[in-house]
Design an enzyme around this catalytic site. Structure first.
Site, PDB file in Angstrom:
ATOM      1  N   ASP A   8       0.875  -1.034   0.022  1.00 27.42           N
ATOM      2  CA  ASP A   8      -0.018  -0.087  -0.003  1.00 27.42           C
ATOM      3  C   ASP A   8       0.877   1.191  -0.042  1.00 27.42           C
ATOM      4  OD1 ASP A   8      -2.042  -1.887   0.054  1.00 27.42           O
ATOM      5  OD2 ASP A   8      -2.753  -1.178   2.159  1.00 27.42           O
ATOM      6  N   ASP A 129     -14.775  -3.750  -0.801  1.00 31.11           N
ATOM      7  CA  ASP A 129     -14.522  -3.580   0.289  1.00 31.11           C
ATOM      8  C   ASP A 129     -15.910  -3.295   1.240  1.00 31.11           C
ATOM      9  OD1 ASP A 129     -12.031  -3.556  -0.526  1.00 31.11           O
ATOM     10  OD2 ASP A 129     -11.960  -1.683  -0.802  1.00 31.11           O
TER      11      ASP A 129
END
Length: 235
Positions: A8, A129
């Site tokens: 990330d 998500d």
């Protein structure tokens, strides 16, 4: 099952979040390229990358850092975060990204997903998500009223072949993946399902493999040392 280590990126650095909270960011590597090279050397077949700034801003903010990384390593990379139109998808694929992950755009603009799948096929994945079973968007800051399974079924009908499912409440916690939600999803759709969020150790990897999940994305467990990437790749 394919094991996909995660990188990330925020402000050009490799970081990890806790339950998707941007105020709980831990830097785990100043140079994402070095992290990616270590994954490559260990034998990773794929690398998962998220442009966290991009997810917030709505465009690939860290594009140059990511493209430079992709040009150096030999492992294919999938990328999510701020990818919200066909022009951006086309540019990223032409710049070496192997698979583009659509999240907010897929929920807000399903017609664009139709066009993306039609034009780019297997290069398109959709990231779902969820928080309490509801789909979140825009860097996990906003929760919709859409149930994650309903959304997955819609994406499958469109022709999406690859779904990446993250239970945000598990992300970065090392509490284990949400096997119940993954099982429910797998029962309803025939797409490839990649599990993300909460993986702690080799037992979690074994549990996902037993479920015949397509892939497992793991970040914090590798960085914290609770999971050996080398060992996971042998499962």
């Amino acid at each position: 099952m394919i094991i996909i280590p995660a990188i990330d990126i925020r402000q050009g650095r490799c970081v990890r979040l806790y339950q998707g909270d941007f105020s709980k960011t831990t830097v785990v590597g100043e140079d994402p390229l070095k992290v990616a090279e270590s994954f490559q050397e260990t034998g990773a077949e794929y690398i998962h990358m998220v442009d966290l700034d991009g997810a917030l801003m709505g465009y690939p903010f860290n594009e140059e850092v990511i493209v430079k990384l992709v040009s150096v390593i030999n492992v294919p990379v999938e990328l999510g975060g701020g990818i919200r139109d066909l022009k951006t998808i086309d540019k990223l694929i032409n710049r070496g990204i192997s698979r583009v992950i659509l999240g907010s755009a897929a929920l807000k603009n399903p017609k664009m997903v139709v066009e993306a799948v039609k034009e780019f096929g297997k290069h398109i994945a959709v990231g779902i998500d969820a928080k309490d079973g509801r789909v979140t968007i825009e860097g996990w800051l906003n929760t919709s009223d859409v149930h994650y399974i309903d959304f997955a079924l819609k994406m499958e009908d469109i022709g999406v072949d690859n779904i990446i499912f993250t239970d945000i409440s598990r992300d970065g916690t090392l509490e284990g993946p949400n096997l119940q939600q993954l099982a429910a999803l797998k029962e309803k759709v025939s797409c490839k399902i990649t599990a993300s969020g909460g993986i702690k150790d080799i037992e979690d990897i074994k549990a996902l493999k037993a479920m015949e999940i397509y892939g497992a994305i793991t970040g914090k467990a590798i960085y914290d040392g609770t999971l050996s990437l080398a060992e996971a790749l042998k499962i």
